[in-house]
Design an enzyme around this catalytic site. Structure first.
Site, PDB file in Angstrom:
ATOM      1  N   HIS A 171       1.905   4.161  -1.788  1.00  0.00           N
ATOM      2  CA  HIS A 171       1.906   6.184  -2.900  1.00  0.00           C
ATOM      3  C   HIS A 171       2.116   6.022  -3.834  1.00  0.00           C
ATOM      4  O   HIS A 171       3.169   6.755  -3.239  1.00  0.00           O
ATOM      5  CB  HIS A 171       0.381   6.205  -2.305  1.00  0.00           C
ATOM      6  CG  HIS A 171      -0.813   5.311  -2.140  1.00  0.00           C
ATOM      7  ND1 HIS A 171      -0.983   4.333  -1.903  1.00  0.00           N
ATOM      8  CD2 HIS A 171      -0.899   5.515  -0.094  1.00  0.00           C
ATOM      9  CE1 HIS A 171      -2.023   3.635  -1.614  1.00  0.00           C
ATOM     10  NE2 HIS A 171      -1.875   4.292  -0.079  1.00  0.00           N
TER      11      HIS A 171
ATOM     12  N   GLU B 103       0.871  -0.953  -0.238  1.00  0.00           N
ATOM     13  CA  GLU B 103       0.207   0.138  -0.061  1.00  0.00           C
ATOM     14  C   GLU B 103       1.078   1.111   0.248  1.00  0.00           C
ATOM     15  O   GLU B 103       0.985   2.176   0.607  1.00  0.00           O
ATOM     16  CB  GLU B 103      -1.108   0.283   1.686  1.00  0.00           C
ATOM     17  CG  GLU B 103      -1.936   1.054   0.769  1.00  0.00           C
ATOM     18  CD  GLU B 103      -2.967   1.401   2.047  1.00  0.00           C
ATOM     19  OE1 GLU B 103      -3.229   0.409   2.758  1.00  0.00           O
ATOM     20  OE2 GLU B 103      -2.938   2.889   2.415  1.00  0.00           O
TER      21      GLU B 103
ATOM     22  N   HIS C  98      -9.335   0.436  -0.877  1.00  0.00           N
ATOM     23  CA  HIS C  98      -8.424   1.455  -0.084  1.00  0.00           C
ATOM     24  C   HIS C  98      -9.531   2.428   0.294  1.00  0.00           C
ATOM     25  O   HIS C  98     -10.279   2.621  -0.482  1.00  0.00           O
ATOM     26  CB  HIS C  98      -7.347   1.909  -1.058  1.00  0.00           C
ATOM     27  CG  HIS C  98      -6.204   3.079  -0.249  1.00  0.00           C
ATOM     28  ND1 HIS C  98      -6.721   4.061  -0.383  1.00  0.00           N
ATOM     29  CD2 HIS C  98      -5.337   2.788   0.539  1.00  0.00           C
ATOM     30  CE1 HIS C  98      -5.587   5.189   0.480  1.00  0.00           C
ATOM     31  NE2 HIS C  98      -5.069   4.364   0.831  1.00  0.00           N
TER      32      HIS C  98
ATOM     33  N   ASP D 163       2.154   1.951   3.784  1.00  0.00           N
ATOM     34  CA  ASP D 163       1.178   3.103   3.781  1.00  0.00           C
ATOM     35  C   ASP D 163       1.945   4.403   3.444  1.00  0.00           C
ATOM     36  O   ASP D 163       1.382   4.902   3.779  1.00  0.00           O
ATOM     37  CB  ASP D 163      -0.064   2.959   4.587  1.00  0.00           C
ATOM     38  CG  ASP D 163      -1.483   3.950   3.770  1.00  0.00           C
ATOM     39  OD1 ASP D 163      -0.872   4.357   2.698  1.00  0.00           O
ATOM     40  OD2 ASP D 163      -1.998   4.879   4.694  1.00  0.00           O
TER      41      ASP D 163
HETATM   42 MN    MN Z   1      -3.203   3.859   1.870  1.00  0.00          MN
END
Ligand code: MN
Length: 343
Positions: free
Chosen positions: A35, A33, A185, A306
């Site tokens: 980005h 995850e 998400h 993340d």
């Molecule tokens: Mn995220």
């Protein structure tokens, strides 16, 4: 990073080598995850999950970077491979379908070029124009077959439409045919519920995104999406967006509402265990990890950070020191992702 002594597996260091170097080999890590943003998405289509200008400025410069900042963070956390995805909400916030299609294609093409430069460090999840189910299916197929992407990541609802809507049946059919996972998400809420009135701090990543994403996943469970497409694999971040904690209650209250006893296969908990896997993104809590593995099984929990919203080093140290066996740690850190994403 405590307890590294357990990780040498009893293999004696070669006398010629530095024994310290032999012992400090962290578990191979894949993170799912993580980005990025294109320049255009960064300008107009990025949610702001913090009130701090300083933090947000740092997040913004990290989102558009594919070189030093990102690789340094990965190296500090011992992450070998990051599967990258366009940050929330991205093209899903575009006002019209044709703009969304263009933005998604551009994001996927940019990501494909970056993956090609560093195929051992990066892989891709497709960014999709979910304003339209057929367009989303087409872009997913292009991303998987032509760009080599490993699945898709979807940032919540689009224009008030959740993924259990009939407009997405062609999309799910294509997902199942392509046999790739879809990472569900968080995204912005479609409206402003009264429960967050005068409490803006709750209407974001602190709570609303979790509640919305958990509800999104449960919509798929209760709408029968997994009955229609039994081979789908959905991935939830943030330690499963609270679902692992509540499996027993879903079964108990749903049977009470129906007034009948369901078969094992029909229970919400069975569907969740079969069709949903989760990641540890943004929840560096050993108690939550142990609970999630207990609820879903050791084959359904995968490491993630993340980035750039969370600290990679903290996440890496958390998973290296979590109170789980080395066999389970290897599954969480890379084995499950290799199987589910076919890496
Ligand atoms: Mn995220």
């Amino acid at each position: 990073m405590t307890d590294l002594s357990r990780r040498d597996g009893g293999v004696a260091a070669t006398p010629m080598q530095n024994p310290e170097a032999k012992a400090v080999v962290p578990t191979r890590k894949i993170a799912l995850e993580e980005h990025f943003a294109t320049a255009e998405l960064a300008k107009k289509y990025v949610a702001r999950p913090t009130r701090s200008d300083t933090l947000f400025a740092d997040i913004e410069r990290r989102l558009v970077d594919f070189d030093q900042l990102r690789l340094e963070a990965m190296d500090m956390a011992g992450i070998d491979l990051a599967v990258l995805s366009a940050t929330t909400p991205g093209a899903q916030a575009a006002a019209d379908t044709s703009t969304a299609i263009r933005l998604a294609r551009e994001a996927n093409d940019l990501l494909a070029r970056e993956v090609q430069k560093r195929p051992r460090r990066y892989a891709g999840f497709a960014h999709l124009p979910t304003q339209d189910g057929v367009a989303a299916a087409a872009e997913l197929e292009r991303a998987v077959k032509e760009l080599g992407f490993k699945g898709a990541l979807i940032n919540g609802q689009t224009g008030g439409h959740y993924l259990d809507a009939d407009m997405y049946l062609p999309f799910w059919e294509r997902v199942q045919d392509l046999d790739v996972p879809v990472y569900l998400h968080p995204g912005e809420l479609a409206d402003q519920p009264a429960m967050f009135a005068d409490r803006p701090e709750l209407n974001g990543p602190v709570w609303a995104w979790t509640a919305d994403t958990a509800a999104h996943a449960l919509r798929l469970v209760f709408a029968g999406t997994f009955k229609r497409f039994p081979r789908l694999k959905i991935i939830l971040g943030h330690m499963g967006e609270t679902l692992p904690y509540l499996l027993w209650r879903f079964d108990s209250r749903w049977q009470m509402e129906l007034g009948v006893e369901l078969s094992h296969d029909e229970l919400p908990s069975t569907i969740i265990r079969r069709n949903i896997a989760i990641t540890t993104s943004g929840v560096c809590d050993p108690n939550a990890l142990v609970g999630a593995i207990g609820a879903l099984g050791e084959d359904s929990v995968m490491f993630s950070v993340d980035y750039p919203y969370e600290d990679s080093k903290t996440a890496g140290a958390f998973i290296e020191s979590a109170p789980i066996s080395e066999t389970v740690r290897a599954k969480v850190c890379h084995g499950n992702a290799e199987r589910i994403l076919r890496l």
